[in-house]
Design a protein around this motif. Sequence first.
Motif, PDB file in Angstrom:
ATOM      1  N   ARG A  27       0.804  -1.228   0.000  1.00  0.00           N
ATOM      2  CA  ARG A  27       0.000   0.000   0.000  1.00  0.00           C
ATOM      3  C   ARG A  27       0.832   1.271   0.000  1.00  0.00           C
ATOM      4  O   ARG A  27       0.293   2.364  -0.164  1.00  0.00           O
ATOM      5  N   TYR A  28       2.134   1.159   0.205  1.00  0.00           N
ATOM      6  CA  TYR A  28       2.994   2.343   0.108  1.00  0.00           C
ATOM      7  C   TYR A  28       4.442   1.889  -0.091  1.00  0.00           C
ATOM      8  O   TYR A  28       4.818   0.797   0.350  1.00  0.00           O
ATOM      9  N   PRO A  29       5.245   2.722  -0.751  1.00  0.00           N
ATOM     10  CA  PRO A  29       6.681   2.432  -0.844  1.00  0.00           C
ATOM     11  C   PRO A  29       7.408   3.078   0.321  1.00  0.00           C
ATOM     12  O   PRO A  29       6.885   4.007   0.953  1.00  0.00           O
ATOM     13  N   LEU A  30       8.603   2.624   0.598  1.00  0.00           N
ATOM     14  CA  LEU A  30       9.404   3.250   1.640  1.00  0.00           C
ATOM     15  C   LEU A  30       9.847   4.640   1.186  1.00  0.00           C
ATOM     16  O   LEU A  30      10.001   4.907  -0.002  1.00  0.00           O
ATOM     17  N   ASP A  31      10.023   5.524   2.153  1.00  0.00           N
ATOM     18  CA  ASP A  31      10.431   6.887   1.858  1.00  0.00           C
ATOM     19  C   ASP A  31      11.803   6.897   1.161  1.00  0.00           C
ATOM     20  O   ASP A  31      12.653   6.028   1.413  1.00  0.00           O
ATOM     21  N   LYS A  32      12.019   7.906   0.328  1.00  0.00           N
ATOM     22  CA  LYS A  32      13.276   8.002  -0.410  1.00  0.00           C
ATOM     23  C   LYS A  32      14.473   8.296   0.500  1.00  0.00           C
ATOM     24  O   LYS A  32      15.621   8.152   0.081  1.00  0.00           O
ATOM     25  N   GLU A  33      14.159   8.737   1.737  1.00  0.00           N
ATOM     26  CA  GLU A  33      15.232   9.013   2.697  1.00  0.00           C
ATOM     27  C   GLU A  33      15.576   7.789   3.557  1.00  0.00           C
ATOM     28  O   GLU A  33      16.422   7.876   4.443  1.00  0.00           O
ATOM     29  N   THR A  34      14.904   6.669   3.320  1.00  0.00           N
ATOM     30  CA  THR A  34      15.176   5.474   4.125  1.00  0.00           C
ATOM     31  C   THR A  34      16.594   4.979   3.871  1.00  0.00           C
ATOM     32  O   THR A  34      16.966   4.721   2.721  1.00  0.00           O
ATOM     33  N   PRO A  35      17.404   4.836   4.896  1.00  0.00           N
ATOM     34  CA  PRO A  35      18.789   4.385   4.685  1.00  0.00           C
ATOM     35  C   PRO A  35      18.849   2.906   4.312  1.00  0.00           C
ATOM     36  O   PRO A  35      17.905   2.143   4.564  1.00  0.00           O
ATOM     37  N   PRO A  36      19.959   2.466   3.736  1.00  0.00           N
ATOM     38  CA  PRO A  36      20.113   1.033   3.420  1.00  0.00           C
ATOM     39  C   PRO A  36      20.275   0.227   4.699  1.00  0.00           C
ATOM     40  O   PRO A  36      20.490   0.775   5.779  1.00  0.00           O
ATOM     41  N   VAL A  37      20.175  -1.087   4.564  1.00  0.00           N
ATOM     42  CA  VAL A  37      20.303  -1.972   5.717  1.00  0.00           C
ATOM     43  C   VAL A  37      21.350  -3.040   5.393  1.00  0.00           C
ATOM     44  O   VAL A  37      21.479  -3.466   4.243  1.00  0.00           O
ATOM     45  N   VAL A  38      22.111  -3.435   6.429  1.00  0.00           N
ATOM     46  CA  VAL A  38      23.119  -4.478   6.247  1.00  0.00           C
ATOM     47  C   VAL A  38      22.646  -5.743   6.966  1.00  0.00           C
ATOM     48  O   VAL A  38      22.362  -5.725   8.162  1.00  0.00           O
ATOM     49  N   ILE A  39      22.533  -6.839   6.221  1.00  0.00           N
ATOM     50  CA  ILE A  39      22.116  -8.134   6.776  1.00  0.00           C
ATOM     51  C   ILE A  39      23.190  -9.162   6.420  1.00  0.00           C
ATOM     52  O   ILE A  39      23.482  -9.376   5.239  1.00  0.00           O
ATOM     53  N   ASP A  40      23.772  -9.759   7.445  1.00  0.00           N
ATOM     54  CA  ASP A  40      24.833 -10.767   7.255  1.00  0.00           C
ATOM     55  C   ASP A  40      25.947 -10.257   6.334  1.00  0.00           C
ATOM     56  O   ASP A  40      26.411 -10.951   5.422  1.00  0.00           O
ATOM     57  N   GLY A  41      26.322  -9.005   6.558  1.00  0.00           N
ATOM     58  CA  GLY A  41      27.436  -8.437   5.806  1.00  0.00           C
ATOM     59  C   GLY A  41      27.088  -7.909   4.443  1.00  0.00           C
ATOM     60  O   GLY A  41      27.940  -7.343   3.756  1.00  0.00           O
ATOM     61  N   THR A  42      25.858  -8.061   3.991  1.00  0.00           N
ATOM     62  CA  THR A  42      25.432  -7.576   2.672  1.00  0.00           C
ATOM     63  C   THR A  42      24.538  -6.353   2.837  1.00  0.00           C
ATOM     64  O   THR A  42      23.616  -6.356   3.660  1.00  0.00           O
ATOM     65  N   SER A  43      24.810  -5.308   2.065  1.00  0.00           N
ATOM     66  CA  SER A  43      24.020  -4.076   2.130  1.00  0.00           C
ATOM     67  C   SER A  43      22.862  -4.139   1.125  1.00  0.00           C
ATOM     68  O   SER A  43      23.046  -4.539  -0.031  1.00  0.00           O
ATOM     69  N   TYR A  44      21.686  -3.746   1.580  1.00  0.00           N
ATOM     70  CA  TYR A  44      20.492  -3.760   0.728  1.00  0.00           C
ATOM     71  C   TYR A  44      19.872  -2.355   0.704  1.00  0.00           C
ATOM     72  O   TYR A  44      19.684  -1.731   1.754  1.00  0.00           O
ATOM     73  N   GLU A  45      19.533  -1.889  -0.472  1.00  0.00           N
ATOM     74  CA  GLU A  45      18.870  -0.594  -0.624  1.00  0.00           C
ATOM     75  C   GLU A  45      17.376  -0.726  -0.315  1.00  0.00           C
ATOM     76  O   GLU A  45      16.731  -1.696  -0.736  1.00  0.00           O
ATOM     77  N   LEU A  46      16.840   0.230   0.426  1.00  0.00           N
ATOM     78  CA  LEU A  46      15.421   0.227   0.781  1.00  0.00           C
ATOM     79  C   LEU A  46      14.670   1.419   0.208  1.00  0.00           C
ATOM     80  O   LEU A  46      13.460   1.348  -0.016  1.00  0.00           O
ATOM     81  N   ALA A  47      15.360   2.524  -0.019  1.00  0.00           N
ATOM     82  CA  ALA A  47      14.716   3.791  -0.389  1.00  0.00           C
ATOM     83  C   ALA A  47      13.802   3.640  -1.602  1.00  0.00           C
ATOM     84  O   ALA A  47      14.199   3.122  -2.644  1.00  0.00           O
ATOM     85  N   GLY A  48      12.552   4.090  -1.434  1.00  0.00           N
ATOM     86  CA  GLY A  48      11.593   4.122  -2.529  1.00  0.00           C
ATOM     87  C   GLY A  48      11.023   2.787  -2.945  1.00  0.00           C
ATOM     88  O   GLY A  48      10.260   2.714  -3.913  1.00  0.00           O
TER      89      GLY A  48
END
Length: 391
Positions: free
Chosen positions: A93-114
């Motif tokens: 029902r909505y996308p994440l905000d464009k200011e949402t920072p990336p997240v690191v899971i098990d050493g891998t960085s994932y983009e979340l913004a938008g």
Amino acid sequence: MIITTLKWTAKNLKSMNDDKHTLDFSNPIQRQSGQWDGDKLKKSLLIHSILTGYIPVPPIYCLKEPINEKDYSYSILDGKQRLTTVFDYIDGRYPLDKETPPVVIDGTSYELAGKYFTDLDMECQQDILRFRFTVYGFEDADDEQTEEIFFRLNNSTPLSKPQKAMPLCGVKNAAFIKSILSDKFFSEICKFSALQRRKSDDLCTLLQAMMLIDSRYSGYEYASISADETMQYAASIKNNYSEEQKERLFDIIDYLEKAFPEKENMLKKINIPIVFLAADTAMGDNYDTAKGIYRVGPMYFRHWFSYFFAECYGEYKEYCSSGSIKKEKTLKRIEIMEGSLRQYFELEETPVQKEGADSMSEGNMPSEEPALLEKNPEDPENFPMENAETA
């Protein structure tokens, strides 16, 4: 009272809400929905917190109530916005905000913004679905304990004063009030912005109207119509709001719905409580909602209302500025609006209006004063606009 600690995943809780219907967000003392509407970053940071564990997500509190020998329902007392935010995100029902920072899971960085939920990497989707909320369930809690639990849970959070008033008025009254706010008049006809509804200004307005009506009929004393005063009023009606009071309130709202079939811009926060009293005066003492018999018919009331805000608003508006919640300014607005109504329809004051009697007498309305029901509204001679004076 028994307290149970549960660890349920977001997927479990969503299934309870969507499929099993054992999760209930409609507890009457809960805040209204949409508290986080318009704040996408706040929603997005909750999702980010779930994925990082950087800031612990607060527990969920609910009433655990038996449905049958094996099954229970869980009525949410605190955590509604968190759960619905997660459910809505999973449902796309909505996308994440464009200011949402990336997240690191098990050493891998994932983009979340938008990104919508389905746009996320599978690892992120699974971590959201597997996230375990801590849920505290209260069993065998009576109304007083429920009210106390809610008050204590929210006493340190930024609830608005009207929202804090809900548990003060008791569970039964809270359910009654919530039903009124969700009905047509407050939800569709009155003019409240999305922000005002999130702050529960509609609730505050209803409590103000109830307080003024009780002042007229039962002599309730109020110092102002401030949010603090409405909280005191809410506490005063706990286990103390009669069927007669409810019926009068329902009848006034029914009358106003007949008068205003569509949204009315001047039915805004500062005017609504005063309009309730004007409607009560227009209905008269011998009204019959079933037969549609009123001292002043609803359509005539609507015509007067338009006239008032076109021709008499200047004087009334003087008492809508700073300090409008003060009693003296409230009484002045009532005086001006009631005066205009009476002059427009040549109505006499009833003993209730003159003396604040406890209840209306059926003989209050003069027999020679006709109810405005049978006249043709298209005939100018039957519509006393030209003879009306400003208050």
